[in-house]
Enzyme design. Structure first.
Site, PDB file in Angstrom:
ATOM      1  N   GLN A 285      43.618  46.358  42.511  1.00 52.16           N
ATOM      2  CA  GLN A 285      42.449  45.792  41.832  1.00 52.16           C
ATOM      3  C   GLN A 285      41.289  46.772  41.787  1.00 52.16           C
ATOM      4  O   GLN A 285      40.508  46.791  40.823  1.00 52.16           O
ATOM      5  CB  GLN A 285      42.039  44.478  42.490  1.00 52.16           C
ATOM      6  CG  GLN A 285      43.078  43.385  42.361  1.00 52.16           C
ATOM      7  CD  GLN A 285      43.521  43.155  40.926  1.00 52.16           C
ATOM      8  OE1 GLN A 285      42.738  42.745  40.071  1.00 52.16           O
ATOM      9  NE2 GLN A 285      44.799  43.426  40.638  1.00 52.16           N
ATOM     10  N   HIS A 288      40.845  48.948  38.618  1.00 54.74           N
ATOM     11  CA  HIS A 288      40.242  48.465  37.379  1.00 54.74           C
ATOM     12  C   HIS A 288      38.900  49.110  37.079  1.00 54.74           C
ATOM     13  O   HIS A 288      38.611  49.455  35.932  1.00 54.74           O
ATOM     14  CB  HIS A 288      40.022  46.945  37.456  1.00 54.74           C
ATOM     15  CG  HIS A 288      41.227  46.139  37.117  1.00 54.74           C
ATOM     16  ND1 HIS A 288      41.654  45.922  35.837  1.00 54.74           N
ATOM     17  CD2 HIS A 288      42.095  45.471  37.912  1.00 54.74           C
ATOM     18  CE1 HIS A 288      42.735  45.166  35.843  1.00 54.74           C
ATOM     19  NE2 HIS A 288      43.025  44.871  37.086  1.00 54.74           N
ATOM     20  N   GLU A 354      38.288  35.473  42.852  1.00 56.08           N
ATOM     21  CA  GLU A 354      39.035  35.403  41.595  1.00 56.08           C
ATOM     22  C   GLU A 354      40.531  35.385  41.905  1.00 56.08           C
ATOM     23  O   GLU A 354      41.268  34.522  41.438  1.00 56.08           O
ATOM     24  CB  GLU A 354      38.686  36.617  40.737  1.00 56.08           C
ATOM     25  CG  GLU A 354      39.483  36.701  39.438  1.00 56.08           C
ATOM     26  CD  GLU A 354      39.321  38.049  38.739  1.00 56.08           C
ATOM     27  OE1 GLU A 354      39.633  38.113  37.540  1.00 56.08           O
ATOM     28  OE2 GLU A 354      38.910  39.033  39.392  1.00 56.08           O
ATOM     29  N   HIS A 355      40.987  36.367  42.686  1.00 60.58           N
ATOM     30  CA  HIS A 355      42.377  36.427  43.145  1.00 60.58           C
ATOM     31  C   HIS A 355      42.368  36.349  44.669  1.00 60.58           C
ATOM     32  O   HIS A 355      41.683  37.136  45.320  1.00 60.58           O
ATOM     33  CB  HIS A 355      43.045  37.748  42.759  1.00 60.58           C
ATOM     34  CG  HIS A 355      42.901  38.129  41.317  1.00 60.58           C
ATOM     35  ND1 HIS A 355      41.952  39.037  40.870  1.00 60.58           N
ATOM     36  CD2 HIS A 355      43.599  37.728  40.228  1.00 60.58           C
ATOM     37  CE1 HIS A 355      42.079  39.182  39.565  1.00 60.58           C
ATOM     38  NE2 HIS A 355      43.068  38.409  39.143  1.00 60.58           N
ATOM     39  N   ASP A 388      48.907  39.395  36.876  1.00 57.39           N
ATOM     40  CA  ASP A 388      48.271  40.124  35.779  1.00 57.39           C
ATOM     41  C   ASP A 388      49.189  40.223  34.566  1.00 57.39           C
ATOM     42  O   ASP A 388      48.709  40.310  33.436  1.00 57.39           O
ATOM     43  CB  ASP A 388      47.898  41.543  36.234  1.00 57.39           C
ATOM     44  CG  ASP A 388      46.660  41.578  37.100  1.00 57.39           C
ATOM     45  OD1 ASP A 388      45.881  40.604  37.060  1.00 57.39           O
ATOM     46  OD2 ASP A 388      46.469  42.575  37.821  1.00 57.39           O
ATOM     47  N   HIS A 447      20.622  -3.858  23.682  1.00 58.12           N
ATOM     48  CA  HIS A 447      22.033  -3.621  23.999  1.00 58.12           C
ATOM     49  C   HIS A 447      22.775  -4.960  24.086  1.00 58.12           C
ATOM     50  O   HIS A 447      23.876  -5.108  23.552  1.00 58.12           O
ATOM     51  CB  HIS A 447      22.168  -2.889  25.333  1.00 58.12           C
ATOM     52  CG  HIS A 447      21.903  -1.414  25.256  1.00 58.12           C
ATOM     53  ND1 HIS A 447      20.713  -0.901  24.824  1.00 58.12           N
ATOM     54  CD2 HIS A 447      22.695  -0.352  25.566  1.00 58.12           C
ATOM     55  CE1 HIS A 447      20.761   0.423  24.879  1.00 58.12           C
ATOM     56  NE2 HIS A 447      21.965   0.786  25.318  1.00 58.12           N
TER      57      HIS A 447
END
Length: 456
Positions: A285, A288, A354-355, A388, A447
Protein backbone atom coordinates in the site's frame (compact mmCIF):
# COMPACT_ATOMS: atom_id res chain seq x y z
CA UNK A 1 1.14 7.93 24.61
CA UNK A 2 4.76 7.84 23.46
CA UNK A 3 5.86 8.55 19.92
CA UNK A 4 9.42 7.68 19.00
CA UNK A 5 11.65 7.20 15.98
CA UNK A 6 13.32 3.80 15.99
CA UNK A 7 16.32 4.72 13.85
CA UNK A 8 19.44 6.57 14.92
CA UNK A 9 21.35 9.02 12.74
CA UNK A 10 24.19 6.56 12.10
CA UNK A 11 25.36 6.19 8.48
CA UNK A 12 23.95 2.68 8.27
CA UNK A 13 20.56 3.94 9.36
CA UNK A 14 20.23 6.87 7.01
CA UNK A 15 18.72 4.67 4.28
CA UNK A 16 16.55 2.68 6.69
CA UNK A 17 12.80 3.06 6.94
CA UNK A 18 11.96 5.40 9.82
CA UNK A 19 8.88 3.45 10.92
CA UNK A 20 7.87 5.21 14.11
CA UNK A 21 6.27 3.76 17.24
CA UNK A 22 3.14 4.88 19.04
CA UNK A 23 3.11 3.13 22.43
CA UNK A 24 -0.37 2.83 23.96
CA UNK A 25 0.55 0.20 26.55
CA UNK A 26 -0.46 0.83 30.11
CA UNK A 27 -2.98 3.49 29.13
CA UNK A 28 -6.75 3.46 29.37
CA UNK A 29 -7.85 5.72 26.55
CA UNK A 30 -11.32 6.70 25.46
CA UNK A 31 -12.38 6.30 21.85
CA UNK A 32 -11.58 9.97 21.32
CA UNK A 33 -8.17 9.45 22.92
CA UNK A 34 -7.43 6.47 20.69
CA UNK A 35 -8.47 8.43 17.61
CA UNK A 36 -6.07 11.19 18.56
CA UNK A 37 -3.25 8.73 19.25
CA UNK A 38 -3.22 6.54 16.13
CA UNK A 39 -1.03 7.68 13.22
CA UNK A 40 -2.59 10.15 10.82
CA UNK A 41 -1.30 12.31 7.99
CA UNK A 42 -0.14 15.76 9.02
CA UNK A 43 0.37 18.89 6.97
CA UNK A 44 -2.19 19.44 4.23
CA UNK A 45 -5.75 18.72 5.33
CA UNK A 46 -9.17 18.85 3.74
CA UNK A 47 -9.56 22.34 5.20
CA UNK A 48 -6.34 23.44 3.47
CA UNK A 49 -7.51 22.02 0.14
CA UNK A 50 -11.04 23.38 0.40
CA UNK A 51 -10.34 26.92 -0.83
CA UNK A 52 -8.40 25.65 -3.86
CA UNK A 53 -11.10 23.15 -4.72
CA UNK A 54 -13.84 25.74 -4.32
CA UNK A 55 -12.01 27.94 -6.86
CA UNK A 56 -11.83 25.01 -9.29
CA UNK A 57 -15.53 24.22 -8.89
CA UNK A 58 -16.45 27.88 -9.47
CA UNK A 59 -14.22 28.05 -12.55
CA UNK A 60 -15.85 24.96 -14.09
CA UNK A 61 -19.38 26.18 -13.34
CA UNK A 62 -18.70 29.57 -14.87
CA UNK A 63 -16.30 28.71 -17.69
CA UNK A 64 -17.45 25.27 -18.83
CA UNK A 65 -15.20 23.47 -21.31
CA UNK A 66 -12.99 26.55 -21.70
CA UNK A 67 -12.20 26.41 -17.99
CA UNK A 68 -11.62 22.67 -18.18
CA UNK A 69 -9.15 23.26 -21.00
CA UNK A 70 -7.28 25.85 -18.93
CA UNK A 71 -7.15 23.46 -15.97
CA UNK A 72 -5.87 20.65 -18.22
CA UNK A 73 -3.02 22.90 -19.36
CA UNK A 74 -2.29 23.98 -15.80
CA UNK A 75 -2.37 20.61 -14.05
CA UNK A 76 -1.73 18.08 -16.80
CA UNK A 77 0.31 20.01 -19.35
CA UNK A 78 -2.02 19.14 -22.23
CA UNK A 79 -4.06 21.17 -24.71
CA UNK A 80 -7.58 20.05 -25.48
CA UNK A 81 -10.54 21.49 -27.40
CA UNK A 82 -13.02 19.04 -25.86
CA UNK A 83 -12.33 16.30 -23.30
CA UNK A 84 -14.61 13.62 -24.75
CA UNK A 85 -12.51 10.61 -25.79
CA UNK A 86 -13.18 9.58 -29.43
CA UNK A 87 -14.81 6.19 -29.97
CA UNK A 88 -11.92 5.10 -32.17
CA UNK A 89 -9.45 5.72 -29.33
CA UNK A 90 -11.44 3.38 -27.06
CA UNK A 91 -11.62 0.69 -29.74
CA UNK A 92 -7.92 1.02 -30.53
CA UNK A 93 -6.92 0.80 -26.87
CA UNK A 94 -8.85 -2.45 -26.44
CA UNK A 95 -7.49 -3.91 -29.66
CA UNK A 96 -3.90 -3.18 -28.64
CA UNK A 97 -4.26 -4.34 -25.02
CA UNK A 98 -1.75 -6.95 -23.89
CA UNK A 99 -3.59 -10.33 -23.95
CA UNK A 100 -2.39 -11.24 -20.44
CA UNK A 101 -3.69 -7.94 -19.06
CA UNK A 102 -6.99 -8.44 -20.89
CA UNK A 103 -7.31 -11.91 -19.40
CA UNK A 104 -6.64 -10.54 -15.91
CA UNK A 105 -9.20 -7.76 -16.39
CA UNK A 106 -11.80 -10.24 -17.64
CA UNK A 107 -11.27 -12.45 -14.58
CA UNK A 108 -11.52 -9.45 -12.28
CA UNK A 109 -14.73 -8.33 -14.02
CA UNK A 110 -16.23 -11.80 -13.74
CA UNK A 111 -15.62 -12.04 -10.00
CA UNK A 112 -16.73 -8.46 -9.34
CA UNK A 113 -19.95 -9.09 -11.28
CA UNK A 114 -20.78 -12.23 -9.31
CA UNK A 115 -20.33 -10.40 -6.01
CA UNK A 116 -22.20 -7.30 -7.20
CA UNK A 117 -25.12 -9.36 -8.50
CA UNK A 118 -25.42 -10.95 -5.06
CA UNK A 119 -25.53 -7.55 -3.35
CA UNK A 120 -28.71 -6.25 -4.92
CA UNK A 121 -31.36 -5.98 -2.19
CA UNK A 122 -34.81 -7.40 -2.81
CA UNK A 123 -37.99 -5.37 -3.00
CA UNK A 124 -40.34 -6.00 -0.10
CA UNK A 125 -44.07 -5.66 0.48
CA UNK A 126 -45.54 -5.74 3.98
CA UNK A 127 -49.27 -6.10 4.68
CA UNK A 128 -50.04 -4.29 7.92
CA UNK A 129 -53.76 -5.13 7.89
CA UNK A 130 -56.59 -5.76 5.45
CA UNK A 131 -56.00 -3.34 2.60
CA UNK A 132 -52.97 -1.74 4.31
CA UNK A 133 -49.84 -2.36 2.27
CA UNK A 134 -46.44 -0.66 2.44
CA UNK A 135 -43.74 -1.65 -0.03
CA UNK A 136 -40.12 -0.71 -0.57
CA UNK A 137 -38.72 -0.79 -4.10
CA UNK A 138 -35.05 -0.38 -5.02
CA UNK A 139 -34.69 1.84 -8.08
CA UNK A 140 -31.40 2.75 -9.82
CA UNK A 141 -30.39 6.38 -10.29
CA UNK A 142 -30.61 7.60 -13.87
CA UNK A 143 -27.02 8.71 -14.46
CA UNK A 144 -23.65 8.36 -12.73
CA UNK A 145 -20.21 9.89 -13.07
CA UNK A 146 -17.31 7.56 -12.27
CA UNK A 147 -13.83 8.88 -11.51
CA UNK A 148 -10.66 6.86 -12.13
CA UNK A 149 -7.45 8.47 -10.80
CA UNK A 150 -4.16 8.87 -12.66
CA UNK A 151 -0.92 10.19 -11.22
CA UNK A 152 1.81 7.85 -10.02
CA UNK A 153 0.08 4.65 -11.13
CA UNK A 154 -2.43 3.37 -13.68
CA UNK A 155 -5.74 2.05 -12.33
CA UNK A 156 -7.76 -0.02 -14.82
CA UNK A 157 -8.91 -1.96 -11.75
CA UNK A 158 -10.70 1.19 -10.58
CA UNK A 159 -12.65 1.22 -13.85
CA UNK A 160 -13.95 -2.22 -12.93
CA UNK A 161 -14.69 -1.29 -9.33
CA UNK A 162 -16.74 1.75 -10.40
CA UNK A 163 -18.51 0.37 -13.45
CA UNK A 164 -19.49 -3.17 -12.40
CA UNK A 165 -21.72 -2.27 -9.41
CA UNK A 166 -23.35 0.55 -11.42
CA UNK A 167 -24.23 -1.92 -14.17
CA UNK A 168 -25.45 -4.46 -11.61
CA UNK A 169 -27.70 -1.78 -10.11
CA UNK A 170 -29.27 -1.17 -13.53
CA UNK A 171 -27.90 2.33 -14.19
CA UNK A 172 -28.62 3.25 -17.83
CA UNK A 173 -26.32 6.26 -18.31
CA UNK A 174 -22.66 6.01 -17.24
CA UNK A 175 -19.91 8.58 -17.79
CA UNK A 176 -16.29 8.00 -16.80
CA UNK A 177 -13.49 10.51 -16.30
CA UNK A 178 -9.74 10.01 -15.88
CA UNK A 179 -6.88 12.53 -16.07
CA UNK A 180 -5.39 13.38 -19.48
CA UNK A 181 -1.86 12.11 -19.99
CA UNK A 182 0.67 14.17 -21.93
CA UNK A 183 2.52 11.09 -23.16
CA UNK A 184 -0.69 9.73 -24.68
CA UNK A 185 -1.72 12.79 -26.64
CA UNK A 186 -3.90 14.25 -23.92
CA UNK A 187 -6.05 11.13 -23.52
CA UNK A 188 -6.29 8.96 -20.39
CA UNK A 189 -3.90 6.03 -20.17
CA UNK A 190 -4.68 3.42 -22.88
CA UNK A 191 -5.20 0.67 -20.32
CA UNK A 192 -7.89 2.82 -18.65
CA UNK A 193 -9.55 3.27 -22.04
CA UNK A 194 -9.28 -0.45 -22.80
CA UNK A 195 -10.93 -1.39 -19.50
CA UNK A 196 -13.78 1.04 -20.21
CA UNK A 197 -14.24 -0.41 -23.68
CA UNK A 198 -14.18 -3.94 -22.28
CA UNK A 199 -17.13 -2.99 -20.05
CA UNK A 200 -19.03 -1.26 -22.83
CA UNK A 201 -18.55 2.31 -21.54
CA UNK A 202 -18.51 4.72 -24.46
CA UNK A 203 -18.78 8.09 -22.69
CA UNK A 204 -15.25 8.69 -21.40
CA UNK A 205 -13.67 12.08 -20.62
CA UNK A 206 -10.05 13.17 -20.27
CA UNK A 207 -10.65 15.23 -17.13
CA UNK A 208 -8.71 14.91 -13.89
CA UNK A 209 -8.99 15.89 -10.26
CA UNK A 210 -11.51 18.18 -8.62
CA UNK A 211 -12.53 19.60 -12.00
CA UNK A 212 -13.88 16.19 -13.06
CA UNK A 213 -16.03 16.03 -9.94
CA UNK A 214 -17.33 19.57 -10.60
CA UNK A 215 -18.12 18.76 -14.24
CA UNK A 216 -20.08 15.67 -13.20
CA UNK A 217 -21.97 17.45 -10.44
CA UNK A 218 -23.02 20.56 -12.37
CA UNK A 219 -22.75 19.50 -16.00
CA UNK A 220 -21.06 21.44 -18.81
CA UNK A 221 -22.99 23.10 -21.66
CA UNK A 222 -22.28 22.17 -25.27
CA UNK A 223 -19.94 24.31 -27.37
CA UNK A 224 -18.88 24.37 -31.01
CA UNK A 225 -16.06 22.02 -30.00
CA UNK A 226 -18.36 19.26 -28.80
CA UNK A 227 -21.50 18.05 -27.01
CA UNK A 228 -22.64 18.85 -23.49
CA UNK A 229 -21.54 16.82 -20.50
CA UNK A 230 -24.84 16.18 -18.75
CA UNK A 231 -24.94 16.41 -14.95
CA UNK A 232 -25.14 13.14 -13.03
CA UNK A 233 -27.04 11.95 -9.96
CA UNK A 234 -24.17 10.15 -8.22
CA UNK A 235 -20.37 10.60 -8.34
CA UNK A 236 -18.08 7.79 -7.24
CA UNK A 237 -14.40 6.86 -7.30
CA UNK A 238 -11.15 7.29 -5.38
CA UNK A 239 -8.58 10.06 -5.72
CA UNK A 240 -6.25 12.40 -3.87
CA UNK A 241 -7.18 14.94 -1.21
CA UNK A 242 -8.48 17.36 -3.86
CA UNK A 243 -10.84 14.76 -5.33
CA UNK A 244 -12.06 13.77 -1.86
CA UNK A 245 -12.58 17.43 -0.96
CA UNK A 246 -14.47 18.10 -4.18
CA UNK A 247 -16.77 15.17 -3.44
CA UNK A 248 -17.42 16.57 0.02
CA UNK A 249 -18.25 19.99 -1.42
CA UNK A 250 -20.70 18.73 -4.05
CA UNK A 251 -22.42 16.26 -1.74
CA UNK A 252 -26.05 17.32 -1.61
CA UNK A 253 -25.95 18.47 -5.22
CA UNK A 254 -25.18 14.86 -6.11
CA UNK A 255 -24.79 11.69 -4.12
CA UNK A 256 -21.31 10.33 -3.48
CA UNK A 257 -19.97 6.95 -2.44
CA UNK A 258 -17.52 8.09 0.25
CA UNK A 259 -14.53 10.36 0.66
CA UNK A 260 -12.05 7.89 -0.79
CA UNK A 261 -8.70 9.64 -0.60
CA UNK A 262 -5.08 8.49 -0.34
CA UNK A 263 -4.87 4.79 0.46
CA UNK A 264 -4.23 3.26 3.89
CA UNK A 265 -3.72 -0.16 5.43
CA UNK A 266 -3.79 -1.28 9.05
CA UNK A 267 -2.72 -4.75 10.14
CA UNK A 268 -3.77 -6.20 13.48
CA UNK A 269 -1.20 -8.89 14.27
CA UNK A 270 -0.03 -10.93 17.25
CA UNK A 271 3.07 -13.05 17.88
CA UNK A 272 1.82 -15.76 15.50
CA UNK A 273 2.00 -13.46 12.46
CA UNK A 274 4.74 -13.89 9.85
CA UNK A 275 6.89 -10.73 9.74
CA UNK A 276 7.72 -11.06 6.04
CA UNK A 277 4.01 -11.17 5.12
CA UNK A 278 3.17 -8.23 7.35
CA UNK A 279 5.99 -6.18 5.84
CA UNK A 280 5.08 -7.12 2.27
CA UNK A 281 1.49 -6.01 2.79
CA UNK A 282 2.49 -2.71 4.43
CA UNK A 283 4.80 -2.03 1.47
CA UNK A 284 2.12 -2.95 -1.07
CA UNK A 285 0.00 0.00 0.00
CA UNK A 286 2.93 2.35 0.59
CA UNK A 287 3.75 1.79 -3.08
CA UNK A 288 0.67 3.82 -4.10
CA UNK A 289 1.73 7.24 -2.88
CA UNK A 290 4.28 8.97 -0.61
CA UNK A 291 1.28 10.01 1.54
CA UNK A 292 -0.10 6.46 1.79
CA UNK A 293 -0.57 5.18 5.35
CA UNK A 294 0.74 1.82 6.57
CA UNK A 295 0.02 0.98 10.22
CA UNK A 296 0.84 -2.14 12.24
CA UNK A 297 -1.15 -2.68 15.46
CA UNK A 298 0.35 -5.38 17.68
CA UNK A 299 0.93 -6.50 21.27
CA UNK A 300 4.25 -8.12 20.34
CA UNK A 301 7.45 -6.09 20.52
CA UNK A 302 9.32 -9.00 18.96
CA UNK A 303 6.98 -8.99 15.95
CA UNK A 304 7.32 -5.22 15.60
CA UNK A 305 11.12 -5.50 15.57
CA UNK A 306 11.07 -8.33 13.05
CA UNK A 307 8.64 -6.42 10.78
CA UNK A 308 10.87 -3.34 10.96
CA UNK A 309 13.84 -5.42 9.77
CA UNK A 310 11.74 -6.87 6.95
CA UNK A 311 10.59 -3.40 5.91
CA UNK A 312 14.22 -2.30 5.53
CA UNK A 313 15.07 -5.39 3.50
CA UNK A 314 11.99 -5.47 1.27
CA UNK A 315 11.75 -1.70 0.75
CA UNK A 316 15.32 -1.68 -0.55
CA UNK A 317 14.43 -4.33 -3.15
CA UNK A 318 11.11 -2.98 -4.43
CA UNK A 319 10.86 -0.96 -7.66
CA UNK A 320 9.37 2.17 -6.08
CA UNK A 321 11.73 2.13 -3.12
CA UNK A 322 11.95 5.89 -2.61
CA UNK A 323 8.18 6.31 -2.65
CA UNK A 324 7.71 3.37 -0.28
CA UNK A 325 10.32 4.65 2.17
CA UNK A 326 8.76 8.09 2.21
CA UNK A 327 5.32 6.67 2.93
CA UNK A 328 6.53 4.29 5.64
CA UNK A 329 8.58 7.04 7.30
CA UNK A 330 5.75 9.60 7.29
CA UNK A 331 3.65 10.56 10.33
CA UNK A 332 0.72 8.63 8.84
CA UNK A 333 2.57 5.31 9.23
CA UNK A 334 4.08 3.32 12.08
CA UNK A 335 3.70 0.65 14.75
CA UNK A 336 1.00 0.97 17.40
CA UNK A 337 1.97 -1.10 20.45
CA UNK A 338 -0.96 -2.27 22.57
CA UNK A 339 -1.28 -4.29 25.79
CA UNK A 340 -3.41 -7.07 24.36
CA UNK A 341 -5.85 -8.10 21.67
CA UNK A 342 -8.72 -6.20 23.28
CA UNK A 343 -6.84 -2.92 23.13
CA UNK A 344 -5.76 -3.81 19.60
CA UNK A 345 -9.37 -4.23 18.47
CA UNK A 346 -10.25 -0.91 20.12
CA UNK A 347 -7.36 0.77 18.30
CA UNK A 348 -8.55 -0.72 14.98
CA UNK A 349 -12.06 0.64 15.54
CA UNK A 350 -10.62 4.05 16.42
CA UNK A 351 -8.44 4.08 13.30
CA UNK A 352 -11.30 2.83 11.06
CA UNK A 353 -8.96 1.71 8.30
CA UNK A 354 -9.77 1.66 4.63
CA UNK A 355 -8.12 -1.79 4.50
CA UNK A 356 -7.72 -3.84 7.69
CA UNK A 357 -5.84 -7.14 7.70
CA UNK A 358 -6.19 -9.58 10.59
CA UNK A 359 -3.12 -11.77 11.21
CA UNK A 360 -3.82 -13.29 14.60
CA UNK A 361 -4.81 -16.58 16.15
CA UNK A 362 -8.49 -17.19 15.28
CA UNK A 363 -8.38 -14.45 12.65
CA UNK A 364 -12.01 -15.06 11.55
CA UNK A 365 -13.22 -14.68 15.14
CA UNK A 366 -11.25 -11.46 15.59
CA UNK A 367 -12.48 -10.10 12.25
CA UNK A 368 -16.07 -10.66 13.36
CA UNK A 369 -15.51 -8.29 16.29
CA UNK A 370 -14.32 -5.34 14.21
CA UNK A 371 -16.91 -2.57 13.83
CA UNK A 372 -15.10 0.06 11.77
CA UNK A 373 -13.29 -0.74 8.51
CA UNK A 374 -13.82 -0.27 4.81
CA UNK A 375 -12.89 -3.89 4.11
CA UNK A 376 -11.43 -6.64 6.31
CA UNK A 377 -8.92 -9.19 5.01
CA UNK A 378 -8.73 -12.36 7.09
CA UNK A 379 -5.62 -14.50 7.57
CA UNK A 380 -2.36 -15.03 5.70
CA UNK A 381 -3.92 -15.69 2.30
CA UNK A 382 -6.21 -12.65 1.98
CA UNK A 383 -3.82 -9.75 1.31
CA UNK A 384 -5.16 -6.32 0.39
CA UNK A 385 -3.75 -6.69 -3.12
CA UNK A 386 -6.17 -9.60 -3.62
CA UNK A 387 -9.00 -7.15 -2.93
CA UNK A 388 -7.39 -4.57 -5.21
CA UNK A 389 -7.72 -6.86 -8.21
CA UNK A 390 -9.37 -10.25 -8.06
CA UNK A 391 -11.17 -10.99 -4.78
CA UNK A 392 -14.53 -9.92 -6.19
CA UNK A 393 -14.85 -7.26 -3.48
CA UNK A 394 -14.65 -3.54 -4.24
CA UNK A 395 -11.51 -1.49 -3.62
CA UNK A 396 -13.19 1.94 -3.62
CA UNK A 397 -13.35 2.35 0.15
CA UNK A 398 -13.64 5.15 2.74
CA UNK A 399 -10.37 6.58 4.10
CA UNK A 400 -9.12 8.89 6.86
CA UNK A 401 -11.37 7.38 9.52
CA UNK A 402 -14.59 7.85 7.54
CA UNK A 403 -15.13 4.07 7.59
CA UNK A 404 -16.60 4.70 11.04
CA UNK A 405 -19.74 6.04 9.34
CA UNK A 406 -19.58 5.25 5.61
CA UNK A 407 -19.33 2.18 3.40
CA UNK A 408 -17.30 1.13 0.43
CA UNK A 409 -18.65 1.34 -3.09
CA UNK A 410 -21.35 -1.26 -3.73
CA UNK A 411 -24.55 -1.81 -5.68
CA UNK A 412 -26.69 0.15 -3.19
CA UNK A 413 -24.54 3.24 -3.88
CA UNK A 414 -26.42 3.47 -7.17
CA UNK A 415 -29.88 2.56 -5.83
CA UNK A 416 -32.59 4.47 -4.01
CA UNK A 417 -35.14 2.85 -1.71
CA UNK A 418 -38.59 4.20 -2.62
CA UNK A 419 -41.43 3.48 -0.19
CA UNK A 420 -44.88 2.90 -1.67
CA UNK A 421 -47.99 3.30 0.53
CA UNK A 422 -51.27 1.77 -0.66
CA UNK A 423 -54.24 1.86 1.78
CA UNK A 424 -57.90 1.19 1.06
CA UNK A 425 -60.78 3.24 2.54
CA UNK A 426 -61.37 0.73 5.32
CA UNK A 427 -57.67 0.49 6.13
CA UNK A 428 -57.40 4.29 6.45
CA UNK A 429 -60.54 4.38 8.59
CA UNK A 430 -58.95 1.90 11.01
CA UNK A 431 -56.13 4.34 11.89
CA UNK A 432 -57.90 7.66 11.25
CA UNK A 433 -58.52 8.34 14.94
CA UNK A 434 -54.82 7.85 15.74
CA UNK A 435 -53.85 10.25 12.95
CA UNK A 436 -56.24 12.91 14.28
CA UNK A 437 -54.86 12.46 17.82
CA UNK A 438 -51.24 12.75 16.72
CA UNK A 439 -51.89 15.72 14.42
CA UNK A 440 -53.56 17.50 17.34
CA UNK A 441 -50.63 16.68 19.64
CA UNK A 442 -48.28 18.24 17.09
CA UNK A 443 -50.59 21.26 16.56
CA UNK A 444 -50.98 20.38 12.89
CA UNK A 445 -54.78 20.00 12.70
CA UNK A 446 -54.88 20.15 8.88
CA UNK A 447 -53.06 16.82 8.86
CA UNK A 448 -56.04 15.30 10.67
CA UNK A 449 -58.50 17.17 8.46
CA UNK A 450 -56.88 15.61 5.37
CA UNK A 451 -58.02 12.26 6.75
CA UNK A 452 -61.46 13.11 8.12
CA UNK A 453 -62.49 14.90 4.92
CA UNK A 454 -62.38 11.55 3.19
CA UNK A 455 -65.19 10.25 5.42
CA UNK A 456 -67.43 13.34 5.65
Amino acid sequence: MTISSENSASPAATAAVDFRTVDLRGQSLTLAGLRAAVPRAQGQTVADAEAKVQDIISAVRQGGFAALGQLARRFDGVAQDHPLVPAEALASALEELDPSVRGALEESISRARRFADGQRPRNIEVQLGDGAVVAQNWVPVARVGLYVPGGLAVYPSSVIMNVVPALAAGVQSIALASPPQKEFGGLPHPTILAAAALLGITEVYAIGGAQAIAAFAYGVPATEAGPALEAVDVVTGPGNIFVATAKRLVKGVVGIDSEAGTTEIAILADSTAQPRLVAADLISQAEHDPKAASVLITDSEDLAAAVRAELDRQAAATRHSARVREALSGPQSGVVLVDNLEQGIAACDAYAAEHLEIMTQDAPGVAARIRNAGAIFVGDYSPVSLGDYCAGSNHVLPTSGTAAFSSGLNVTTFLRAIQVVNYTRDALAEVSGHIVSLSGAEDLPAHGDAVTVRFS
